[in-house]
Design an enzyme around this catalytic site. Sequence first.
Site, PDB file in Angstrom:
ATOM      1  N   LYS A   1      47.365  39.132  43.719  1.00 10.71           N
ATOM      2  CA  LYS A   1      48.634  39.118  42.990  1.00 10.71           C
ATOM      3  C   LYS A   1      49.504  40.312  43.332  1.00 10.71           C
ATOM      4  O   LYS A   1      50.676  40.162  43.668  1.00 10.71           O
ATOM      5  CB  LYS A   1      48.386  39.090  41.477  1.00 10.71           C
ATOM      6  CG  LYS A   1      47.812  37.785  40.950  1.00 10.71           C
ATOM      7  CD  LYS A   1      46.316  37.754  41.050  1.00 10.71           C
ATOM      8  CE  LYS A   1      45.720  36.527  40.391  1.00 10.71           C
ATOM      9  NZ  LYS A   1      44.254  36.496  40.516  1.00 10.71           N
TER      10      LYS A   1
ATOM     11  N   TRP B   1      39.650  34.823  30.951  1.00 12.01           N
ATOM     12  CA  TRP B   1      39.918  33.895  32.051  1.00 12.01           C
ATOM     13  C   TRP B   1      38.842  32.809  32.063  1.00 12.01           C
ATOM     14  O   TRP B   1      37.650  33.095  31.971  1.00 12.01           O
ATOM     15  CB  TRP B   1      39.932  34.671  33.360  1.00 12.01           C
ATOM     16  CG  TRP B   1      40.136  33.864  34.603  1.00 12.01           C
ATOM     17  CD1 TRP B   1      41.060  32.884  34.798  1.00 12.01           C
ATOM     18  CD2 TRP B   1      39.425  33.991  35.838  1.00 12.01           C
ATOM     19  NE1 TRP B   1      40.957  32.381  36.078  1.00 12.01           N
ATOM     20  CE2 TRP B   1      39.959  33.046  36.740  1.00 12.01           C
ATOM     21  CE3 TRP B   1      38.381  34.814  36.263  1.00 12.01           C
ATOM     22  CZ2 TRP B   1      39.492  32.899  38.034  1.00 12.01           C
ATOM     23  CZ3 TRP B   1      37.911  34.677  37.552  1.00 12.01           C
ATOM     24  CH2 TRP B   1      38.462  33.727  38.427  1.00 12.01           C
TER      25      TRP B   1
ATOM     26  N   ASP C   1      37.184  43.761  35.377  1.00  9.68           N
ATOM     27  CA  ASP C   1      37.814  42.800  36.283  1.00  9.68           C
ATOM     28  C   ASP C   1      39.277  43.210  36.436  1.00  9.68           C
ATOM     29  O   ASP C   1      40.091  43.024  35.527  1.00  9.68           O
ATOM     30  CB  ASP C   1      37.708  41.378  35.727  1.00  9.68           C
ATOM     31  CG  ASP C   1      38.203  40.330  36.721  1.00  9.68           C
ATOM     32  OD1 ASP C   1      38.592  40.710  37.838  1.00  9.68           O
ATOM     33  OD2 ASP C   1      38.209  39.130  36.374  1.00  9.68           O
TER      34      ASP C   1
END
Length: 459
Positions: free
Chosen positions: A269, A152, A233
Site C-alpha cells: 500500500k 482483518w 502486522d
Amino acid sequence: MMIISRFLRRGISTASTCATRRSWWDHVTPAPKDPIIAVTEAFLADPFPYKINLGVGAYRDDEGKPVVLQCVREAEGKIAASNFLESTSTAVSSKFVEESAKLIYGQDSNVIKERRFAGIPALSGTGACRLFAEFQKRFYPESRIYLPDPTWSNHRNIWRDVHVPDRTFRYYHPDSKSLNFVALMDDIKNAPDGSFFLLHPCAHNPTGVDPTNEQWREISSLFKAKNHFPFFDVAYQGFASGDVERDARAIRIFLEDGHSIGCAQSFAKNMGLYGHRVGCLSVLCNDKIQAMAIKGQLQQISNTMYGSPPIHGISLASKILSDPDIKAIWLKEVKVMATRIHRMRAILREALERLGSPLNWQHITNQVGMFCFSGLNRAEVYLLAKEFHIYMTPDGRISMAGVTTKNVDYLANSIHEVTTCDQDAKILHNTDAYRINTDIRFTSLGASKSRARGMNLSL
C-alpha cells in the site's frame, strides 16, 4: 466365451477405474468466499456506469485510479540495468531486510547496530504473517494467537491453516465507535501468561481506531508484566498520520520497554507495490547468535513453501528505502496519499451533516488510515449495493481510497437514504426525486448536466 468374458471383465475394470477417478474429488465443496474478493466480484458484475467500489484496501487517486508512484518510477530507472541473477539475489534480499528493519525499528536503534534481528523477505504482509504462524507452531506447538475483535478477515484463516487456535480480545466499542480500552486491558490481563498477541501498530484494519501513545505505553507495560509476545502486522505504515516515523511509534514504545517483538511488514500500500507482493518478516532476538539461528529456521520454513520471493519488487523497495533522494520522494508521496484520505474523510462527514442526518458522524474524522468503520449494518450495506450500486464489506468497512471528489456527494446521499429510511419497509423510490435534475446532489458523478438529468437512479 472366454474372449467375451475377458472383454466384459476389462469393461468392468475400466468402468470401476473411471468411477474411482471420478470420485477422487467429489467430496470437495466450494470454499467460502473471501468477503473482500466477493465485494470486488459483485462490483465488476454490476453494469451500472457510476458504481463505487469501497472494498479494495489499496490506494487510488482522486480519479479512482491505481497510482504508480514517482519513487517507484525513479527506482525502476536505477535498477533497470541490473542483472537479476542467482548470484545477486542474496545480497539484494539482505539489503532489503536491513532497510525494512531500519524503517520500523529506527535508523539508529540498537537492534540495528547490534544485528539483533532475524529477518527474511516475504510475499507481502500475508506471507509474513503466514511465515510467523508456521514459526510459532513449530516452536510453541501448544500456543494460541489472540486477535483483536475485529481484525482483518484473513488473520484468522492464516493461523487456522497452520493449526494454531485463535482467541479474540476486545478492541472496538461499536456504540462509541472508538477504542474499548478498558475491556482491551482486561482481556490482556486475563490471558494466560506468555500468550501471543497480534497487534496493529497504526491504521487498524478494519476500524481505523488506534490507541494513543499513552495507551500504547500502558499496553506495553501490561504485556511486560504478563510476559506476552507482541506480533505487529504493519500493513499501513504512513497512512495513519502521513509520517512513517510517527506511525512506527507503537513499536518503538515496545522496543524501548525491552520486549521481544515480531513484525510483518507490507509495502503493497505505502509504495503502491500491491502486485509485486513485497513484504518482510522480522523477529527481535537477544543477540546476534540467536538472530542467526532464528533466521535459519525462518528460511527453512519459507524454502518449503515457495523458496524465495521474486527479486524485482524487493529490488524496487530496497532502492526506495536506501537511496536518500528516492526515499525523500517516497516520504512526500506517502504524505500526499494520507492527506487525500484525510481530506475525503472531512468532506464525507461534512456532506452527511449538511444533509441533516440525525446520526453522529464524528467517527469518520476521528478514525485514521485507509479505512472508515462506518457503523453501517448489514442491511444498510445490502441496500447500498442493491439500490445505489455502492459496494463495501458486510461489516460496513469503507475504503476511503475509493472515495473521490466526484463521488463523495452521491455516497453521502446514499448513506443518508439507507440510514434514515424505515428499515422494516421497502425503500420507496420516487423516480422524479431520484432523477438527477438538481445539478447539486449528484453532479459529483462526473456526468454532464444533460446526461445527469436523464439518468434514473431508481433502478
